[in-house]
Design a protein around this motif. Structure first.
Motif, PDB file in Angstrom:
ATOM      1  N   ALA A  64       0.810  -1.212   0.000  1.00 12.15           N
ATOM      2  CA  ALA A  64       0.000   0.000   0.000  1.00 12.15           C
ATOM      3  C   ALA A  64       0.850   1.273   0.000  1.00 12.15           C
ATOM      4  CB  ALA A  64      -0.941   0.009   1.200  1.00 12.15           C
ATOM      5  N   GLY A  65       2.016   1.255   0.665  1.00 12.15           N
ATOM      6  CA  GLY A  65       2.829   2.460   0.711  1.00 12.15           C
ATOM      7  C   GLY A  65       4.191   2.210   1.318  1.00 12.15           C
ATOM      8  N   PHE A  66       5.068   3.224   1.175  1.00 14.65           N
ATOM      9  CA  PHE A  66       6.459   3.051   1.583  1.00 14.65           C
ATOM     10  C   PHE A  66       7.162   4.396   1.739  1.00 14.65           C
ATOM     11  CE2 PHE A  66      10.966   2.612   0.329  1.00 14.65           C
ATOM     12  CZ  PHE A  66      11.380   1.629   1.217  1.00 14.65           C
ATOM     13  N   THR A  67       8.177   4.429   2.571  1.00 15.16           N
ATOM     14  CA  THR A  67       9.160   5.509   2.652  1.00 15.16           C
ATOM     15  C   THR A  67      10.379   4.978   3.389  1.00 15.16           C
ATOM     16  OG1 THR A  67       9.472   7.876   3.137  1.00 15.16           O
ATOM     17  CG2 THR A  67       8.435   6.557   4.846  1.00 15.16           C
ATOM     18  N   TYR A  68      11.476   5.725   3.332  1.00 13.78           N
ATOM     19  CA  TYR A  68      12.668   5.312   4.069  1.00 13.78           C
ATOM     20  C   TYR A  68      13.388   6.540   4.614  1.00 13.78           C
ATOM     21  CZ  TYR A  68      15.354   6.519  -0.130  1.00 13.78           C
ATOM     22  OH  TYR A  68      15.912   7.187  -1.193  1.00 13.78           O
ATOM     23  N   ILE A  69      14.284   6.279   5.546  1.00 13.58           N
ATOM     24  CA  ILE A  69      15.084   7.336   6.151  1.00 13.58           C
ATOM     25  C   ILE A  69      16.563   6.968   6.036  1.00 13.58           C
ATOM     26  CG2 ILE A  69      13.276   8.017   7.775  1.00 13.58           C
ATOM     27  CD1 ILE A  69      14.814   6.524   9.984  1.00 13.58           C
ATOM     28  N   GLU A  70      17.411   7.984   6.101  1.00 14.15           N
ATOM     29  CA  GLU A  70      18.855   7.756   6.079  1.00 14.15           C
ATOM     30  C   GLU A  70      19.537   8.905   6.789  1.00 14.15           C
ATOM     31  OE1 GLU A  70      21.717   6.058   6.330  1.00 14.15           O
ATOM     32  OE2 GLU A  70      20.993   4.948   4.599  1.00 14.15           O
ATOM     33  N   SER A  71      20.596   8.588   7.528  1.00 11.09           N
ATOM     34  CA  SER A  71      21.362   9.641   8.207  1.00 11.09           C
ATOM     35  C   SER A  71      22.513  10.088   7.319  1.00 11.09           C
ATOM     36  CB  SER A  71      21.892   9.138   9.552  1.00 11.09           C
ATOM     37  OG  SER A  71      22.804   8.075   9.367  1.00 11.09           O
ATOM     38  N   TRP A  72      22.865  11.361   7.474  1.00  8.07           N
ATOM     39  CA  TRP A  72      23.920  11.976   6.668  1.00  8.07           C
ATOM     40  C   TRP A  72      24.758  12.889   7.537  1.00  8.07           C
ATOM     41  CZ3 TRP A  72      24.009   9.709   2.091  1.00  8.07           C
ATOM     42  CH2 TRP A  72      22.819   9.194   1.593  1.00  8.07           C
ATOM     43  N   LYS A  99       4.205   9.078   6.663  1.00  7.26           N
ATOM     44  CA  LYS A  99       5.103  10.200   6.947  1.00  7.26           C
ATOM     45  C   LYS A  99       5.318  10.341   8.450  1.00  7.26           C
ATOM     46  CE  LYS A  99       7.460  13.901   5.827  1.00  7.26           C
ATOM     47  NZ  LYS A  99       8.697  13.846   5.083  1.00  7.26           N
ATOM     48  N   GLN A 100       4.247  10.259   9.226  1.00  4.61           N
ATOM     49  CA  GLN A 100       4.364  10.364  10.680  1.00  4.61           C
ATOM     50  C   GLN A 100       5.197   9.218  11.248  1.00  4.61           C
ATOM     51  OE1 GLN A 100       0.159  10.629  11.588  1.00  4.61           O
ATOM     52  NE2 GLN A 100       0.291  12.853  11.870  1.00  4.61           N
ATOM     53  N   ALA A 101       5.018   8.015  10.711  1.00  3.19           N
ATOM     54  CA  ALA A 101       5.797   6.866  11.187  1.00  3.19           C
ATOM     55  C   ALA A 101       7.276   7.030  10.868  1.00  3.19           C
ATOM     56  CB  ALA A 101       5.254   5.572  10.572  1.00  3.19           C
ATOM     57  N   SER A 102       7.591   7.547   9.684  1.00  2.00           N
ATOM     58  CA  SER A 102       9.003   7.747   9.331  1.00  2.00           C
ATOM     59  C   SER A 102       9.612   8.860  10.183  1.00  2.00           C
ATOM     60  CB  SER A 102       9.178   8.038   7.838  1.00  2.00           C
ATOM     61  OG  SER A 102       8.663   9.300   7.488  1.00  2.00           O
ATOM     62  N   PHE A 103       8.833   9.879  10.467  1.00  2.00           N
ATOM     63  CA  PHE A 103       9.288  10.973  11.317  1.00  2.00           C
ATOM     64  C   PHE A 103       9.597  10.440  12.724  1.00  2.00           C
ATOM     65  CE2 PHE A 103       8.351  14.421  14.330  1.00  2.00           C
ATOM     66  CZ  PHE A 103       9.212  15.404  13.881  1.00  2.00           C
ATOM     67  N   GLN A 104       8.692   9.644  13.263  1.00  2.00           N
ATOM     68  CA  GLN A 104       8.898   9.072  14.599  1.00  2.00           C
ATOM     69  C   GLN A 104      10.113   8.144  14.624  1.00  2.00           C
ATOM     70  OE1 GLN A 104       5.059   7.310  15.304  1.00  2.00           O
ATOM     71  NE2 GLN A 104       4.162   9.238  16.003  1.00  2.00           N
ATOM     72  N   MET A 125       4.678  18.779   1.343  1.00  2.00           N
ATOM     73  CA  MET A 125       5.006  20.049   1.999  1.00  2.00           C
ATOM     74  C   MET A 125       4.039  20.322   3.150  1.00  2.00           C
ATOM     75  SD  MET A 125       5.987  22.609  -1.099  1.00  2.00           S
ATOM     76  CE  MET A 125       6.634  21.901  -2.594  1.00  2.00           C
ATOM     77  N   LYS A 126       2.772  20.046   2.933  1.00  2.00           N
ATOM     78  CA  LYS A 126       1.766  20.266   3.980  1.00  2.00           C
ATOM     79  C   LYS A 126       2.022  19.345   5.173  1.00  2.00           C
ATOM     80  CE  LYS A 126      -3.117  20.538   4.907  1.00  2.00           C
ATOM     81  NZ  LYS A 126      -4.317  19.800   4.866  1.00  2.00           N
ATOM     82  N   MET A 127       2.289  18.067   4.898  1.00  2.00           N
ATOM     83  CA  MET A 127       2.574  17.128   5.990  1.00  2.00           C
ATOM     84  C   MET A 127       3.823  17.552   6.759  1.00  2.00           C
ATOM     85  SD  MET A 127       1.724  13.352   4.462  1.00  2.00           S
ATOM     86  CE  MET A 127       2.245  13.593   2.773  1.00  2.00           C
ATOM     87  N   ASN A 128       4.859  17.949   6.030  1.00  2.00           N
ATOM     88  CA  ASN A 128       6.094  18.399   6.671  1.00  2.00           C
ATOM     89  C   ASN A 128       5.828  19.591   7.577  1.00  2.00           C
ATOM     90  OD1 ASN A 128       7.662  16.449   5.399  1.00  2.00           O
ATOM     91  ND2 ASN A 128       8.450  17.838   3.835  1.00  2.00           N
TER      92      ASN A 128
END
Length: 192
Positions: A64-72, A99-104, A125-128
């Motif tokens: 249904a959906g996806f996102t990922y995070i990475e440190s830099w 988006k909220q889950a990736s933020f957390q 942009m709105k979610m951010n």
């Protein structure tokens, strides 16, 4: 469909079976939007899952959906990237949940890091903004060359290069955990 029928979770190695579907969904969205979305390889996305740096949304066994995070930048910055919702699940508020889950997840793994997002999408942009991100110039983001190399898979990369990485089609947005407004939001989220 009720959005609560969709599970949003931290991905792991068992979710690698969805990688090709994720990549196809991202490619299709880029073609429909006519804007840049950086291409990623199967191995790259699978690695994010194995490292616990991805969020996946499933309705039963259906992607249904996806996102990922990475440190830099020596973990001083975290990017949230690749947010995608399959067309069958759009309009349900799922992108916001992902988006909220990736933020957390980013806040949990790197609580002192600044979190940033490059996007050309008004919905992102709105979610951010709701999470406490503010628009910034590109020079306020990481100077980590490995991050910027990731932009090479985007159709707008030539613009970024021509403008000496000062701006592009995307809007840069940054969440600073030391910003007093964000400290207050964090306290409210944690009911302090």
């Amino acid at each position: 469909m009720d959005t609560q029928q969709i599970d949003v979770m931290v991905a792991d190695a068992s979710h690698e079976v969805y990688v090709d579907t994720i990549l196809e969904t991202i490619r299709n969205a880029a073609a429909v939007r006519g804007t840049g979305i950086a291409e990623r390889t199967h191995e790259y996305v699978a690695t994010k899952m194995k490292e616990g740096k991805a969020i996946i949304a499933l309705c039963g066994d259906t992607f249904a959906g996806f996102t990922y995070i990475e440190s830099w930048g020596n973990k001083q910055y975290v990017a949230t990237s690749g947010l995608i919702v399959h067309p069958d699940f759009r309009g349900l508020g799922l992108a916001k949940r992902i988006k909220q889950a990736s933020f957390q997840l980013a806040r949990l793994r790197w609580p002192k890091a600044k979190i940033f997002s490059l996007t050309s999408g008004a919905a992102v942009m709105k979610m951010n903004t709701e999470l406490g991100y503010v628009p910034v110039t590109f020079n306020e983001l990481t100077d980590d060359e490995a991050f910027w190399k990731g932009c090479e898979g985007c159709i707008n990369h030539d613009i970024l290069v021509a403008k000496n990485r000062k701006f592009c089609i995307c809007t840069a947005m940054l969440y600073d955990p030391t910003d007093p407004r964000n400290i207050k939001k964090e306290q409210e989220r944690n009911n302090i």
